[in-house]
Design a protein around this motif. Structure first.
Motif, PDB file in Angstrom:
ATOM      1  N   GLY A 293       0.782  -1.131   0.062  1.00 19.60           N
ATOM      2  CA  GLY A 293      -0.095  -0.207   0.120  1.00 19.60           C
ATOM      3  C   GLY A 293       0.903   1.234  -0.010  1.00 19.60           C
ATOM      4  O   GLY A 293       0.699   2.189  -0.815  1.00 19.60           O
ATOM      5  N   PRO A 294       1.588   1.531   0.777  1.00 13.57           N
ATOM      6  CA  PRO A 294       2.247   2.564   0.851  1.00 13.57           C
ATOM      7  C   PRO A 294       3.214   2.897  -0.486  1.00 13.57           C
ATOM      8  O   PRO A 294       3.760   4.056  -0.776  1.00 13.57           O
ATOM      9  CB  PRO A 294       3.552   2.393   2.081  1.00 13.57           C
ATOM     10  CG  PRO A 294       2.891   1.417   2.764  1.00 13.57           C
ATOM     11  CD  PRO A 294       2.298   0.546   2.058  1.00 13.57           C
ATOM     12  N   ALA A 295       3.767   1.629  -1.148  1.00 12.03           N
ATOM     13  CA  ALA A 295       4.399   1.904  -2.275  1.00 12.03           C
ATOM     14  C   ALA A 295       3.511   2.722  -3.387  1.00 12.03           C
ATOM     15  O   ALA A 295       4.303   3.604  -4.278  1.00 12.03           O
ATOM     16  CB  ALA A 295       5.021   0.585  -2.927  1.00 12.03           C
ATOM     17  N   LEU A 296       2.427   2.493  -3.336  1.00  5.63           N
ATOM     18  CA  LEU A 296       1.353   3.379  -4.229  1.00  5.63           C
ATOM     19  C   LEU A 296       1.561   4.792  -3.968  1.00  5.63           C
ATOM     20  O   LEU A 296       1.476   5.613  -4.884  1.00  5.63           O
ATOM     21  CB  LEU A 296       0.182   2.851  -4.248  1.00  5.63           C
ATOM     22  CG  LEU A 296      -0.298   1.242  -4.501  1.00  5.63           C
ATOM     23  CD1 LEU A 296      -1.566   1.046  -4.348  1.00  5.63           C
ATOM     24  CD2 LEU A 296       0.213   1.068  -6.096  1.00  5.63           C
ATOM     25  N   LEU A 297       1.681   5.124  -2.836  1.00  2.00           N
ATOM     26  CA  LEU A 297       1.685   6.603  -2.550  1.00  2.00           C
ATOM     27  C   LEU A 297       3.217   7.155  -2.600  1.00  2.00           C
ATOM     28  O   LEU A 297       3.251   8.309  -2.865  1.00  2.00           O
ATOM     29  CB  LEU A 297       1.466   6.639  -0.989  1.00  2.00           C
ATOM     30  CG  LEU A 297      -0.164   6.061  -0.630  1.00  2.00           C
ATOM     31  CD1 LEU A 297      -0.346   6.237   1.074  1.00  2.00           C
ATOM     32  CD2 LEU A 297      -1.075   6.952  -1.412  1.00  2.00           C
ATOM     33  N   VAL A 298       4.142   6.439  -2.381  1.00  2.00           N
ATOM     34  CA  VAL A 298       5.559   6.945  -2.493  1.00  2.00           C
ATOM     35  C   VAL A 298       6.190   7.160  -3.637  1.00  2.00           C
ATOM     36  O   VAL A 298       7.170   7.609  -3.737  1.00  2.00           O
ATOM     37  CB  VAL A 298       6.604   6.334  -1.359  1.00  2.00           C
ATOM     38  CG1 VAL A 298       5.798   6.605  -0.160  1.00  2.00           C
ATOM     39  CG2 VAL A 298       6.689   4.873  -1.920  1.00  2.00           C
ATOM     40  N   MET A 299       5.533   6.293  -4.863  1.00  5.14           N
ATOM     41  CA  MET A 299       6.324   6.362  -5.942  1.00  5.14           C
ATOM     42  C   MET A 299       6.426   7.744  -6.606  1.00  5.14           C
ATOM     43  O   MET A 299       7.771   7.813  -6.902  1.00  5.14           O
ATOM     44  CB  MET A 299       5.412   5.611  -6.792  1.00  5.14           C
ATOM     45  CG  MET A 299       6.278   4.842  -8.021  1.00  5.14           C
ATOM     46  SD  MET A 299       7.221   3.640  -7.475  1.00  5.14           S
ATOM     47  CE  MET A 299       5.798   2.381  -7.172  1.00  5.14           C
ATOM     48  N   PRO A 300       5.870   8.647  -6.679  1.00  8.18           N
ATOM     49  CA  PRO A 300       6.123   9.916  -7.107  1.00  8.18           C
ATOM     50  C   PRO A 300       7.328  10.630  -6.401  1.00  8.18           C
ATOM     51  O   PRO A 300       8.152  11.254  -6.813  1.00  8.18           O
ATOM     52  CB  PRO A 300       4.687  10.707  -7.176  1.00  8.18           C
ATOM     53  CG  PRO A 300       3.897   9.914  -6.968  1.00  8.18           C
ATOM     54  CD  PRO A 300       4.473   8.408  -6.315  1.00  8.18           C
ATOM     55  N   LEU A 301       7.370  10.390  -4.843  1.00  7.88           N
ATOM     56  CA  LEU A 301       8.573  10.860  -4.387  1.00  7.88           C
ATOM     57  C   LEU A 301       9.824  10.315  -4.576  1.00  7.88           C
ATOM     58  O   LEU A 301      10.982  10.741  -4.686  1.00  7.88           O
ATOM     59  CB  LEU A 301       8.103  10.652  -2.882  1.00  7.88           C
ATOM     60  CG  LEU A 301       7.144  11.274  -2.098  1.00  7.88           C
ATOM     61  CD1 LEU A 301       6.482  10.800  -0.834  1.00  7.88           C
ATOM     62  CD2 LEU A 301       6.906  12.858  -2.305  1.00  7.88           C
ATOM     63  N   TRP A 302       9.676   8.910  -4.755  1.00  7.35           N
ATOM     64  CA  TRP A 302      11.017   8.216  -5.326  1.00  7.35           C
ATOM     65  C   TRP A 302      11.379   8.677  -6.533  1.00  7.35           C
ATOM     66  O   TRP A 302      12.723   8.938  -6.775  1.00  7.35           O
ATOM     67  CB  TRP A 302      10.897   6.688  -5.226  1.00  7.35           C
ATOM     68  CG  TRP A 302      10.904   5.920  -4.223  1.00  7.35           C
ATOM     69  CD1 TRP A 302       9.845   5.274  -3.486  1.00  7.35           C
ATOM     70  CD2 TRP A 302      12.289   6.001  -3.267  1.00  7.35           C
ATOM     71  NE1 TRP A 302      10.500   4.623  -2.372  1.00  7.35           N
ATOM     72  CE2 TRP A 302      11.894   5.143  -2.111  1.00  7.35           C
ATOM     73  CE3 TRP A 302      13.407   6.500  -3.317  1.00  7.35           C
ATOM     74  CZ2 TRP A 302      12.693   4.785  -1.028  1.00  7.35           C
ATOM     75  CZ3 TRP A 302      14.097   6.149  -2.230  1.00  7.35           C
ATOM     76  CH2 TRP A 302      13.838   5.494  -1.382  1.00  7.35           C
ATOM     77  N   VAL A 349       8.081   0.876   1.440  1.00  4.60           N
ATOM     78  CA  VAL A 349       8.503   2.217   1.198  1.00  4.60           C
ATOM     79  C   VAL A 349       9.851   1.902   0.338  1.00  4.60           C
ATOM     80  O   VAL A 349      10.482   2.424  -0.746  1.00  4.60           O
ATOM     81  CB  VAL A 349       8.696   3.240   1.837  1.00  4.60           C
ATOM     82  CG1 VAL A 349       9.353   4.493   1.704  1.00  4.60           C
ATOM     83  CG2 VAL A 349       7.266   3.531   2.621  1.00  4.60           C
ATOM     84  N   GLY A 350      10.835   1.100   1.086  1.00  4.85           N
ATOM     85  CA  GLY A 350      12.105   0.831   0.502  1.00  4.85           C
ATOM     86  C   GLY A 350      12.080   0.012  -0.762  1.00  4.85           C
ATOM     87  O   GLY A 350      12.668   0.205  -1.615  1.00  4.85           O
ATOM     88  N   TYR A 351      11.097  -1.045  -0.766  1.00  9.76           N
ATOM     89  CA  TYR A 351      10.980  -1.888  -1.702  1.00  9.76           C
ATOM     90  C   TYR A 351      10.461  -1.256  -3.133  1.00  9.76           C
ATOM     91  O   TYR A 351      11.021  -1.560  -4.108  1.00  9.76           O
ATOM     92  CB  TYR A 351       9.760  -3.035  -1.217  1.00  9.76           C
ATOM     93  CG  TYR A 351       9.621  -3.832  -2.746  1.00  9.76           C
ATOM     94  CD1 TYR A 351      10.191  -4.814  -3.182  1.00  9.76           C
ATOM     95  CD2 TYR A 351       8.189  -3.865  -2.999  1.00  9.76           C
ATOM     96  CE1 TYR A 351       9.880  -5.486  -4.222  1.00  9.76           C
ATOM     97  CE2 TYR A 351       7.808  -4.604  -4.183  1.00  9.76           C
ATOM     98  CZ  TYR A 351       8.460  -5.585  -4.654  1.00  9.76           C
ATOM     99  OH  TYR A 351       8.172  -6.425  -5.624  1.00  9.76           O
ATOM    100  N   ALA A 352       9.580  -0.183  -2.913  1.00 10.15           N
ATOM    101  CA  ALA A 352       9.282   0.522  -4.115  1.00 10.15           C
ATOM    102  C   ALA A 352      10.370   1.026  -4.779  1.00 10.15           C
ATOM    103  O   ALA A 352      10.336   1.043  -5.910  1.00 10.15           O
ATOM    104  CB  ALA A 352       8.228   1.500  -3.557  1.00 10.15           C
TER     105      ALA A 352
END
Length: 460
Positions: A293-302, A349-352
């Motif tokens: 779930g967090p990966a969907l949110l942090v992708m633009p930040l990465w 988050v790290g995995y994304a």
């Protein structure tokens, strides 16, 4: 639609100094990304459910189950480069890659459903059947994934545009992992557990794979995907070219080791939820929701961080975050469940970031080699890449199964896990935490000095 010649297509990587390629349409970003429904489902569900299916439903000993999971995927080390070579040389009105997306993708869907069909019930024959079906499915996956991963280097010659393309892809991949990884265990439970529940789950995931394959085929129909150009005459010569690319070798080895680390986490989810969290029904779904779930949110930040720091530096940062989160879970038996799920979200988050930057650096390697030599090698490079990735994803469950065997894990053919000793529960915990932390964290040492540009700051 016939693809134009590579030299007339501004989206195909060309020599240094060529005009900046036009941005890809959003429909191509979205269409290409749909293929991650197939790669995400196949990359997630076997790693998540196949090992516990063998040990807790078919009654296969943990050590034997580890080999049954590992050996068919090891076959991909041989098959994937062949798939890359064939897709490099394919001539069709749909381009060199898209026919494989459709044909191999639909075959993958059918064969995946067959893995969990269980025509022999439980026991040794059932385990042997799973190994053969898994081998056939892995072969079909190779002929889908290799052309699919090869496409970005031919869709655009702009590194920033490839990063955006990978961001779309990883976002859909995260969604595919969430849907397949969280819903598949729910399907098993809702349809009766045991053999029947796994049969229905196999059909559900097969439908998801088919949707991704057809979506990627249709969604990229308007995109130029390159044309057949001069390539090395033999597979051995092509492999020699890839082996001579030092940045590619380092990136590949790092990603294979990290894939094995991520796969140990996937393989341990059901065991961790059952033996550590004591929540076999809801635990796997909650763990996946917190992880993906967090990966969907942090992708633009990465993506923004990668533009600021450089892809390599961002890959190292994301990998270390993933490793730190995994190591922190050693304390899970003493933590409340809410704290455990929060740490798992940190892993997500790290995995994304680890996924998006590794996959964004791959087409950079391919395009760099194409510009340097004038030969299209995308299929060979991505064939080796996907062979390594699938081997890493199989090695993870294999390693986890061996940890279970050494720690004394007791198998069952009832559809539910048997009572385990404290030593076995310790093996479940360490395989889920310390082992992946070491694999993911130490692999970044391979990226020291990594660069494609004469100026090392260009890749950082």
């Amino acid at each position: 639609m016939d693809a134009p010649p590579a030299e007339a297509d501004p989206s195909v990587a060309g020599p240094t100094g060529a005009r900046r390629p036009d941005p890809l349409p959003r429909r191509v970003h979205a269409g290409y990304a749909l293929g991650s429904l197939a790669t995400g489902a196949f990359g997630t569900v076997p790693g998540l459910l196949l090992l516990p299916y063998l040990t807790d439903t078919l009654g296969v000993a943990a050590g034997v189950a580890a080999l049954l999971v590992l050996l068919p995927k090891a076959w991909d080390v041989l098959v994937n480069p062949v798939a890359g070579r064939l897709s490099d040389r394919t001539r069709s009105r749909w381009g060199p890659r898209r026919p494989w997306l459709l044909g191999a993708g639909l075959a993958l869907a059918v064969l995946f459903g067959a893995i969990f069909a269980a025509p022999f019930g439980a026991g040794p024959a059932a385990g042997a059947y799973v190994a053969v079906a898994f081998l056939a499915t892995a072969t079909a996956f190779a002929f889908f994934q290799v052309p699919y991963v090869a496409m970005p280097a031919e869709l655009t010659g702009d590194r920033a545009e490839r990063t955006r393309l990978m961001t779309w892809r990883i976002a859909v991949l995260a969604l595919a992992i969430l849907v397949s990884g969280a819903v598949a265990p729910m399907v098993v439970t809702a349809t009766g557990d045991g053999l029947a529940g796994h049969r229905w789950m196999g059909l559900f995931v097969a439908a998801l794979i088919a949707l991704g394959a057809v979506g990627a085929f249709l969604g990229t129909r308007a995109a130029a995907t390159g044309a057949v150009t001069e390539t090395e005459p033999t597979l051995r010569a092509q492999l020699a070219v890839a082996a001579g690319n030092r940045p590619f070798r380092a990136l590949l080895l790092c990603f294979v080791i990290q894939s094995a680390g991520v796969a140990t986490i996937l393989a341990g989810v059901s065991y961790f939820a059952d033996q550590i969290l004591r929540d076999p029904d809801n635990g796997p779904t909650l763990l996946f929701a917190c992880f993906v779930g967090p990966a969907l949110l942090v992708m633009p930040l990465w993506s923004r961080l990668g533009a600021r720091l450089g892809k390599r530096t961002a890959l190292v940062a994301a990998s270390l975050l993933l490793a730190a989160g995994a190591l922190a879970l050693v304390a899970a038996p003493a933590l409340p469940a809410a704290a455990v799920y929060a740490v798992v979200a940190l892993l997500g988050v790290g995995y994304a970031g680890q996924q998006v930057f590794a996959l964004a650096l791959l087409p950079d390697c391919v395009a760099h080699e194409t510009a340097r030599t004038g030969r299209r090698q995308a299929g060979v490079f991505t064939g080796l890449w996907t062979a390594g990735e699938t081997f890493g994803l199989a090695l993870g469950p294999g390693l986890y199964g061996l940890v279970l065997q050494v720690s004394g894990y007791v198998s069952s053919d009832t559809g539910t896990a048997a009572a385990q000793s404290d030593q076995a529960r310790l093996g479940v915990l360490l395989g889920f935490t310390v082992l992946p932390a070491l694999l993911v964290g130490l692999a970044v040492l391979l990226l020291r000095g990594w660069t494609l540009d004469p100026d090392p700051k260009g890749d950082r």
